[in-house]
Write an enzyme that holds these catalytic residues in place. Sequence first.
Site, PDB file in Angstrom:
ATOM      1  CB  THR A 124      -2.233  -8.393  13.287  1.00 14.36           C
ATOM      2  OG1 THR A 124      -2.505  -8.174  14.664  1.00 14.36           O
ATOM      3  CG2 THR A 124      -3.012  -7.411  12.437  1.00 14.36           C
ATOM      4  NE  ARG A 158     -10.254  -3.203   8.019  1.00 11.96           N
ATOM      5  CZ  ARG A 158      -9.393  -2.570   8.785  1.00 11.96           C
ATOM      6  NH1 ARG A 158      -9.814  -1.632   9.614  1.00 11.96           N
ATOM      7  NH2 ARG A 158      -8.120  -2.851   8.725  1.00 11.96           N
ATOM      8  CB  SER A 200      -8.902  -4.518  12.638  1.00 12.06           C
ATOM      9  OG  SER A 200      -8.737  -5.794  12.029  1.00 12.06           O
ATOM     10  NE  ARG A 253      -3.584  -2.371   2.268  1.00 13.93           N
ATOM     11  CZ  ARG A 253      -4.526  -2.728   3.127  1.00 13.93           C
ATOM     12  NH1 ARG A 253      -4.879  -1.904   4.086  1.00 13.93           N
ATOM     13  NH2 ARG A 253      -5.108  -3.902   3.033  1.00 13.93           N
ATOM     14  CD  GLU A 264      -7.235  -9.661  11.511  1.00 11.61           C
ATOM     15  OE1 GLU A 264      -6.102  -9.456  11.958  1.00 11.61           O
ATOM     16  OE2 GLU A 264      -7.574  -9.392  10.353  1.00 11.61           O
ATOM     17  CB  SER A 322      -8.180  -2.320   2.802  1.00 13.99           C
ATOM     18  OG  SER A 322      -9.115  -2.828   3.697  1.00 13.99           O
ATOM     19  CG  HIS A 323      -8.442   0.311   6.610  1.00 21.18           C
ATOM     20  ND1 HIS A 323      -7.756  -0.824   6.266  1.00 21.18           N
ATOM     21  CD2 HIS A 323      -7.639   1.025   7.409  1.00 21.18           C
ATOM     22  CE1 HIS A 323      -6.561  -0.806   6.849  1.00 21.18           C
ATOM     23  NE2 HIS A 323      -6.469   0.309   7.553  1.00 21.18           N
TER      24      HIS A 323
HETATM   25  C1  VG1 Z   1      -4.973  -3.768   9.903  1.00 19.23           C
HETATM   26  C2  VG1 Z   1      -5.703  -4.536  10.980  1.00 19.23           C
HETATM   27  C3  VG1 Z   1      -5.639  -6.027  10.698  1.00 19.23           C
HETATM   28  C4  VG1 Z   1      -6.198  -6.294   9.295  1.00 19.23           C
HETATM   29  C5  VG1 Z   1      -5.459  -5.462   8.281  1.00 19.23           C
HETATM   30  C6  VG1 Z   1      -6.033  -5.596   6.886  1.00 19.23           C
HETATM   31  O1  VG1 Z   1      -3.615  -4.121   9.916  1.00 19.23           O
HETATM   32  O2  VG1 Z   1      -5.176  -4.243  12.242  1.00 19.23           O
HETATM   33  O3  VG1 Z   1      -6.356  -6.708  11.683  1.00 19.23           O
HETATM   34  O4  VG1 Z   1      -6.070  -7.646   8.971  1.00 19.23           O
HETATM   35  O5  VG1 Z   1      -5.527  -4.079   8.638  1.00 19.23           O
HETATM   36  O6  VG1 Z   1      -7.376  -5.237   6.855  1.00 19.23           O
HETATM   37  P1  VG1 Z   1      -2.504  -3.205  10.601  1.00 19.23           P
HETATM   38  O7  VG1 Z   1      -1.197  -3.875  10.289  1.00 19.23           O
HETATM   39  O8  VG1 Z   1      -2.656  -1.846  10.009  1.00 19.23           O
HETATM   40  O9  VG1 Z   1      -2.823  -3.188  12.048  1.00 19.23           O
HETATM   41  V1  VG1 Z   1      -8.015  -4.583   5.460  1.00 19.23           V
HETATM   42  O10 VG1 Z   1      -9.626  -4.536   5.580  1.00 19.23           O
HETATM   43  O11 VG1 Z   1      -7.315  -3.065   5.542  1.00 19.23           O
HETATM   44  O12 VG1 Z   1      -7.332  -5.392   4.219  1.00 19.23           O
HETATM   45 CO    CO Z   2     -10.503  -4.179   3.816  1.00 17.74          CO
END
Ligand code: VG1
Ligand code: CO
Length: 559
Positions: A356, A292, A377, A23, A375, A115-116
Amino acid sequence: MSSISVVATKPYDGQKPGTSGLRKKVKVFTQQNYTENFVQCILDANDTALQGSLIVVGGDGRYYCKEAAELIIRMCAANGVAKLLVGQNGILSTPAVSSLIRHNKALGGIVLTASHNPGGPENDFGIKFNCENGGPAPDAVTNNIYQLSTAIKEYKIANSLDIDISKIGINKYDINGKTFVVEVIDSVGNYVTHMKEIFDFEKLREFVSGKATGNPLKMRIDSLNGVTGSYVREIFLNALGAAESCVVHTTPLPDFGGLHPDPNLTYAKDLVHAVAQGDYDIGAAFDGDGDRNMIIGHRAFFVTPSDSLAVIANNLECIPYFRKNGIQGFARSMPTASAVDLVGKKLGKEVFEVPTGWKYFGNLMDAGRLCLCGEESFGTGSNHIREKDGIWAVLAWLSVMQNTGKGIEDILKDHWATYGRNYFTRYDYEECELDPCNEMIATMEKNITDPSFVGKSFTSGGKTYQVKIADNFSYTDPVDNSVATKQGLRIVFEDGSRIVIRLSGTGSSGATVRLYIDSYEKDNVLGQASDMLKPLIDIALEISQLPKFTGRNAPTVIT
Ligand code: VG1
Ligand code: CO
């Protein structure tokens, strides 16, 4: 006939996939050869399996998605892939990609999403490779991709390919005498069919539309202008008969209309505010790529993802898929509160604690040991695919509500009365400077792994906690024995309460610190999480010296 060009290139630094793919800012991806390099490394990592293979391509529709999809088509053509399944206009939710890979026995999928993370020309883009089981590539594969990226010298591309992914249909090309097929598919159809195989849509339709009772479910589903919009309309409006007013922000937009497509109490505040007025029985939101989910009840009663997982685990029998396939073990990521463990214990099921990232669940599912996981999250999902699945989670909750005849708050209160409650909160400190954060983690690791740390007591707000375990979490996969180290600092106290701190692996620049706090209460289950956890938060800030290292006195997001 299209010809293949071999283009000379040089490595870029930092093409290291994080928790879930690579990313970066759009501006980074659009540098000359940047995306080409990374895609070539994904293809090369598949080695000889690539020749004659089938690959799925799609993403969440964010800015640069369509261009990247077209580039990937040209590069797959030049690298010996036989066929691609591509979502119309390059659009597929992450769960839909996972489902398509599995149903079509593809070699894998290339998922275009951050993603988010926010989208648009000034924001983030991402590329992730999913393997033939439909799940995010495990560490061994992503490490290989990264190694390849440090030495890449050339990439292959069929530049003259005439591509139009806006129309559904099968396109055939002749590449040096071999046929290359690009099948552009409806982005939602397969996924909707899959959901209908899992859930009892007839019952859910009665419940949602109110056909039998004359009382339609008061529901507000917010797609935050992410990819789920089209899926939500097909499932909740067309298949389940909800009214148009039950869904909002269902047009997928390249910049998510300026919204931050992260379904939590901070970024989905419109939803929270609307549901808080008391006019809805359930509110739900999804992230940009649809994996999510956030669930809230009447008057915005918040369901923590850790509790959501436990409640679904406790009610799996009401979902036809589990009645048919049986219930295997459960799992959660390490920072996730352990509410599901208690359900697993009662049902006599194995419960796993993994690092995670969804990639760690895949092996356990493939081995038939895991059917439900989550998770903290806002990720919940099952072994129907190998990604978390936002819409699946809402359908699971609707099934529980329909089956119990209860509202969300009552379902939770019943659950806590039976199992006790795991209070949980997460503080995110976004966009901090990287170096001081690394130093903070290093210093804290040194302090807490000193043998004298175990047994120490910390007191705050009249409560005293004694350290039982303190480490940097490491995990050995029970299926293939692969080891993942340094997955987050963890302090476990004698009463089971925990402090966890780690740096995010999904940001595109700087550092995001995540601080997770959880604490179990057997009887005192109706308190406010913020009050109950205050003493532990203060202790965590003291031990980590977070304010000193980050210069922050408050988090950006509290969950
Ligand atoms: C975050 C979350 C993790 C999740 C990941 C991808 O990772 O904490 O639980 O699996 O995002 O989610 P990090 O390393 O930023 O804590 V998604 O929906 O962004 O693909
Ligand atoms: Co996502």
